[in-house]
Design an enzyme around this catalytic site. Structure first.
Site, PDB file in Angstrom:
ATOM      1  N   ARG A 104      13.477   4.788  12.659  1.00 23.00           N
ATOM      2  CA  ARG A 104      12.006   5.069  12.503  1.00 23.00           C
ATOM      3  C   ARG A 104      10.967   5.104  13.376  1.00 23.00           C
ATOM      4  O   ARG A 104      11.339   4.502  14.651  1.00 23.00           O
ATOM      5  CB  ARG A 104      11.265   5.036  11.261  1.00 23.00           C
ATOM      6  CG  ARG A 104      11.734   5.294   9.367  1.00 23.00           C
ATOM      7  CD  ARG A 104      11.555   5.085   8.570  1.00 23.00           C
ATOM      8  NE  ARG A 104       9.819   5.808   8.534  1.00 23.00           N
ATOM      9  CZ  ARG A 104       9.041   5.469   7.605  1.00 23.00           C
ATOM     10  NH1 ARG A 104       9.103   4.894   7.298  1.00 23.00           N
ATOM     11  NH2 ARG A 104       7.882   6.170   7.955  1.00 23.00           N
ATOM     12  N   GLU A 116      12.394  -9.665   1.685  1.00 22.23           N
ATOM     13  CA  GLU A 116      11.554  -8.324   2.632  1.00 22.23           C
ATOM     14  C   GLU A 116      12.485  -7.375   2.404  1.00 22.23           C
ATOM     15  O   GLU A 116      13.474  -7.269   2.612  1.00 22.23           O
ATOM     16  CB  GLU A 116      11.629  -8.359   3.947  1.00 22.23           C
ATOM     17  CG  GLU A 116      11.189  -7.522   4.399  1.00 22.23           C
ATOM     18  CD  GLU A 116      10.642  -7.599   6.099  1.00 22.23           C
ATOM     19  OE1 GLU A 116      11.021  -8.269   7.420  1.00 22.23           O
ATOM     20  OE2 GLU A 116      10.613  -6.791   6.579  1.00 22.23           O
ATOM     21  N   ARG A 174       5.257  10.737  -1.985  1.00 26.58           N
ATOM     22  CA  ARG A 174       4.910  10.773  -0.981  1.00 26.58           C
ATOM     23  C   ARG A 174       6.171  10.522  -0.217  1.00 26.58           C
ATOM     24  O   ARG A 174       7.482   9.913  -0.471  1.00 26.58           O
ATOM     25  CB  ARG A 174       4.440   8.480  -1.221  1.00 26.58           C
ATOM     26  CG  ARG A 174       4.247   8.280   0.572  1.00 26.58           C
ATOM     27  CD  ARG A 174       3.812   7.363   0.312  1.00 26.58           C
ATOM     28  NE  ARG A 174       3.971   6.510   1.790  1.00 26.58           N
ATOM     29  CZ  ARG A 174       4.666   5.127   1.862  1.00 26.58           C
ATOM     30  NH1 ARG A 174       4.510   4.335   0.605  1.00 26.58           N
ATOM     31  NH2 ARG A 174       3.571   4.555   3.337  1.00 26.58           N
ATOM     32  N   ASP A 206       1.205 -15.494   6.685  1.00 25.82           N
ATOM     33  CA  ASP A 206       0.245 -17.341   6.338  1.00 25.82           C
ATOM     34  C   ASP A 206       0.706 -17.386   4.915  1.00 25.82           C
ATOM     35  O   ASP A 206       1.060 -18.199   4.648  1.00 25.82           O
ATOM     36  CB  ASP A 206      -0.708 -16.208   6.978  1.00 25.82           C
ATOM     37  CG  ASP A 206      -0.831 -17.200   8.404  1.00 25.82           C
ATOM     38  OD1 ASP A 206      -0.381 -17.666   9.144  1.00 25.82           O
ATOM     39  OD2 ASP A 206      -2.573 -17.684   8.729  1.00 25.82           O
ATOM     40  N   ASN A 240       7.821  -5.541  -0.429  1.00 26.14           N
ATOM     41  CA  ASN A 240       8.094  -4.472  -0.242  1.00 26.14           C
ATOM     42  C   ASN A 240       6.507  -4.876   0.735  1.00 26.14           C
ATOM     43  O   ASN A 240       6.244  -3.636  -0.836  1.00 26.14           O
ATOM     44  CB  ASN A 240       8.909  -3.228  -0.729  1.00 26.14           C
ATOM     45  CG  ASN A 240       8.611  -2.189   0.234  1.00 26.14           C
ATOM     46  OD1 ASN A 240       8.202  -2.137   1.228  1.00 26.14           O
ATOM     47  ND2 ASN A 240       8.557  -1.117  -0.006  1.00 26.14           N
ATOM     48  N   ALA A 279       3.353  -0.951   4.902  1.00 24.72           N
ATOM     49  CA  ALA A 279       2.372  -1.141   6.373  1.00 24.72           C
ATOM     50  C   ALA A 279       1.900  -2.422   6.825  1.00 24.72           C
ATOM     51  O   ALA A 279       2.482  -2.948   7.738  1.00 24.72           O
ATOM     52  CB  ALA A 279       1.537  -0.333   6.674  1.00 24.72           C
ATOM     53  N   PRO A 317       0.470  -1.492   0.021  1.00 25.38           N
ATOM     54  CA  PRO A 317      -0.034   0.103   0.103  1.00 25.38           C
ATOM     55  C   PRO A 317       0.819   1.277  -0.244  1.00 25.38           C
ATOM     56  O   PRO A 317       1.278   1.528   0.569  1.00 25.38           O
ATOM     57  CB  PRO A 317      -0.256  -0.368   1.466  1.00 25.38           C
ATOM     58  CG  PRO A 317       0.069  -0.837   2.034  1.00 25.38           C
ATOM     59  CD  PRO A 317       0.516  -2.235   1.186  1.00 25.38           C
ATOM     60  N   ASN A 318       0.009   1.696  -0.878  1.00 22.05           N
ATOM     61  CA  ASN A 318       1.038   3.581  -0.620  1.00 22.05           C
ATOM     62  C   ASN A 318       2.081   3.599  -1.437  1.00 22.05           C
ATOM     63  O   ASN A 318       2.747   4.616  -1.701  1.00 22.05           O
ATOM     64  CB  ASN A 318       0.847   3.988   0.596  1.00 22.05           C
ATOM     65  CG  ASN A 318      -0.010   4.116   1.058  1.00 22.05           C
ATOM     66  OD1 ASN A 318      -1.630   5.404   0.612  1.00 22.05           O
ATOM     67  ND2 ASN A 318      -0.360   4.036   2.629  1.00 22.05           N
ATOM     68  N   TYR A 374      11.657   8.222   1.107  1.00 21.81           N
ATOM     69  CA  TYR A 374      10.847   7.811   0.515  1.00 21.81           C
ATOM     70  C   TYR A 374      11.946   8.100  -1.552  1.00 21.81           C
ATOM     71  O   TYR A 374      12.604   7.328  -1.776  1.00 21.81           O
ATOM     72  CB  TYR A 374       9.677   7.261   0.049  1.00 21.81           C
ATOM     73  CG  TYR A 374       9.153   6.381   1.104  1.00 21.81           C
ATOM     74  CD1 TYR A 374       9.641   5.430   1.625  1.00 21.81           C
ATOM     75  CD2 TYR A 374       7.811   7.070   2.195  1.00 21.81           C
ATOM     76  CE1 TYR A 374       9.290   4.986   2.656  1.00 21.81           C
ATOM     77  CE2 TYR A 374       7.183   6.633   2.750  1.00 21.81           C
ATOM     78  CZ  TYR A 374       7.709   5.613   3.549  1.00 21.81           C
ATOM     79  OH  TYR A 374       7.581   5.202   4.707  1.00 21.81           O
ATOM     80  N   HIS A 410       4.341  -4.630   9.363  1.00 24.54           N
ATOM     81  CA  HIS A 410       3.273  -4.455  10.628  1.00 24.54           C
ATOM     82  C   HIS A 410       2.529  -4.896  11.077  1.00 24.54           C
ATOM     83  O   HIS A 410       2.406  -4.962  12.551  1.00 24.54           O
ATOM     84  CB  HIS A 410       3.963  -2.738  10.675  1.00 24.54           C
ATOM     85  CG  HIS A 410       5.002  -2.307  10.515  1.00 24.54           C
ATOM     86  ND1 HIS A 410       6.550  -2.972  10.265  1.00 24.54           N
ATOM     87  CD2 HIS A 410       5.178  -1.237   9.660  1.00 24.54           C
ATOM     88  CE1 HIS A 410       7.176  -2.321   9.665  1.00 24.54           C
ATOM     89  NE2 HIS A 410       6.843  -1.377   9.027  1.00 24.54           N
ATOM     90  N   HIS A 420      12.433  -3.206   2.529  1.00 21.90           N
ATOM     91  CA  HIS A 420      12.067  -1.825   2.716  1.00 21.90           C
ATOM     92  C   HIS A 420      13.221  -0.654   2.432  1.00 21.90           C
ATOM     93  O   HIS A 420      14.665  -0.979   2.431  1.00 21.90           O
ATOM     94  CB  HIS A 420      12.010  -1.010   4.140  1.00 21.90           C
ATOM     95  CG  HIS A 420      10.543  -2.311   4.564  1.00 21.90           C
ATOM     96  ND1 HIS A 420       9.751  -2.207   4.634  1.00 21.90           N
ATOM     97  CD2 HIS A 420      11.012  -3.478   5.245  1.00 21.90           C
ATOM     98  CE1 HIS A 420       8.898  -3.298   5.287  1.00 21.90           C
ATOM     99  NE2 HIS A 420      10.198  -3.799   5.699  1.00 21.90           N
ATOM    100  N   LEU A 421      12.116   0.850   1.438  1.00 21.11           N
ATOM    101  CA  LEU A 421      13.255   1.841   1.100  1.00 21.11           C
ATOM    102  C   LEU A 421      13.954   3.210   2.546  1.00 21.11           C
ATOM    103  O   LEU A 421      15.104   2.773   2.269  1.00 21.11           O
ATOM    104  CB  LEU A 421      12.242   2.162   0.687  1.00 21.11           C
ATOM    105  CG  LEU A 421      11.983   2.165  -1.333  1.00 21.11           C
ATOM    106  CD1 LEU A 421      10.659   2.233  -1.056  1.00 21.11           C
ATOM    107  CD2 LEU A 421      12.840   2.066  -2.362  1.00 21.11           C
ATOM    108  N   SER A 422      12.997   2.667   3.499  1.00 18.09           N
ATOM    109  CA  SER A 422      13.492   3.231   4.572  1.00 18.09           C
ATOM    110  C   SER A 422      13.676   1.988   5.475  1.00 18.09           C
ATOM    111  O   SER A 422      13.788   1.346   5.453  1.00 18.09           O
ATOM    112  CB  SER A 422      12.554   4.625   5.191  1.00 18.09           C
ATOM    113  OG  SER A 422      11.323   3.395   5.416  1.00 18.09           O
TER     114      SER A 422
HETATM  115  C1  DQA Z   1       7.504   0.801   3.943  1.00 16.25           C
HETATM  116  C2  DQA Z   1       8.309   1.165   5.955  1.00 16.25           C
HETATM  117  C3  DQA Z   1       7.017   1.273   6.121  1.00 16.25           C
HETATM  118  O1  DQA Z   1       6.800   1.086   7.494  1.00 16.25           O
HETATM  119  C4  DQA Z   1       5.768   1.895   5.694  1.00 16.25           C
HETATM  120  O2  DQA Z   1       4.746   1.665   6.222  1.00 16.25           O
HETATM  121  C5  DQA Z   1       5.951   1.868   3.643  1.00 16.25           C
HETATM  122  C6  DQA Z   1       7.148   2.209   3.334  1.00 16.25           C
HETATM  123  C7  DQA Z   1       9.773   1.238   3.362  1.00 16.25           C
HETATM  124  O3  DQA Z   1       9.480   1.291   2.551  1.00 16.25           O
HETATM  125  O4  DQA Z   1      10.348   2.297   3.580  1.00 16.25           O
HETATM  126  O5  DQA Z   1       4.586   1.829   3.464  1.00 16.25           O
HETATM  127  O6  DQA Z   1       7.814  -0.263   3.526  1.00 16.25           O
END
Ligand code: DQA
Length: 147
Positions: free
Chosen positions: A108, A99, A19, A88, A75, A78, A11-12, A24, A81, A101-103
């Protein structure tokens, strides 16, 4: 490698570029896909790159990757978490998953420090921005080869 690698985005992440650029960066999801495609080509891998804001759709795609893919990069945004359903789904497929994550989620808010996905991921790459997807492809190729 006959089967493609699935790169799934949650998502997002469709809003990358505009964003929270201070977190990011300025690259769009299309830019990330282009990076991944170029890297995959150099590694002789095929990719299927997708994004969804829907948890159920991500579950469906993880299942599809289990049937039709050689490996998976995710990725989950959210849902990382919050989602037992993604945990599953990943536990149910027999392909290596990485896995991304950009950040740096550990630098954080506390609620981002826990990931349901890490439990079943072969490894985690976080905090390197867009190149993290390229690192993940390299790592996944090694993992698929040694499997
Ligand atoms: C994220 C980190 C997540 O905590 C956040 O909710 C995202 C992006 C990242 O790529 O850093 O949407 O997965």
């Amino acid at each position: 490698m006959d089967k493609p690698v699935y790169i799934l985005n949650g998502p997002n992440l469709n809003l990358l570029g505009t964003r929270e650029p201070e977190v990011y960066g300025h690259e769009t999801l299309e830019d990330l896909e282009a990076r991944a495609a170029k890297k995959a080509l150099s590694l002789g891998m095929g990719i299927i790159f997708r994004q969804s804001n829907s948890e159920g759709e991500l579950v469906d795609w993880i299942q599809e990757a289990g049937r039709e893919g050689a490996g998976l990069i995710i990725n989950a945004g959210a849902y990382t978490h919050t989602s037992v359903a993604l945990l599953d789904a990943l536990s149910s497929v027999n392909i290596p998953a990485i896995e991304v994550h950009l950040s740096n989620i550990f630098a954080r808010e506390d609620f981002r420090h826990h990931s349901y996905i890490s439990k079943v991921a072969h490894g985690v790459i976080c905090g390197f921005g867009p190149p993290g997807y390229e690192f993940a492809l390299e790592a996944l190729q090694q993992q698929i080869r040694t499997n």
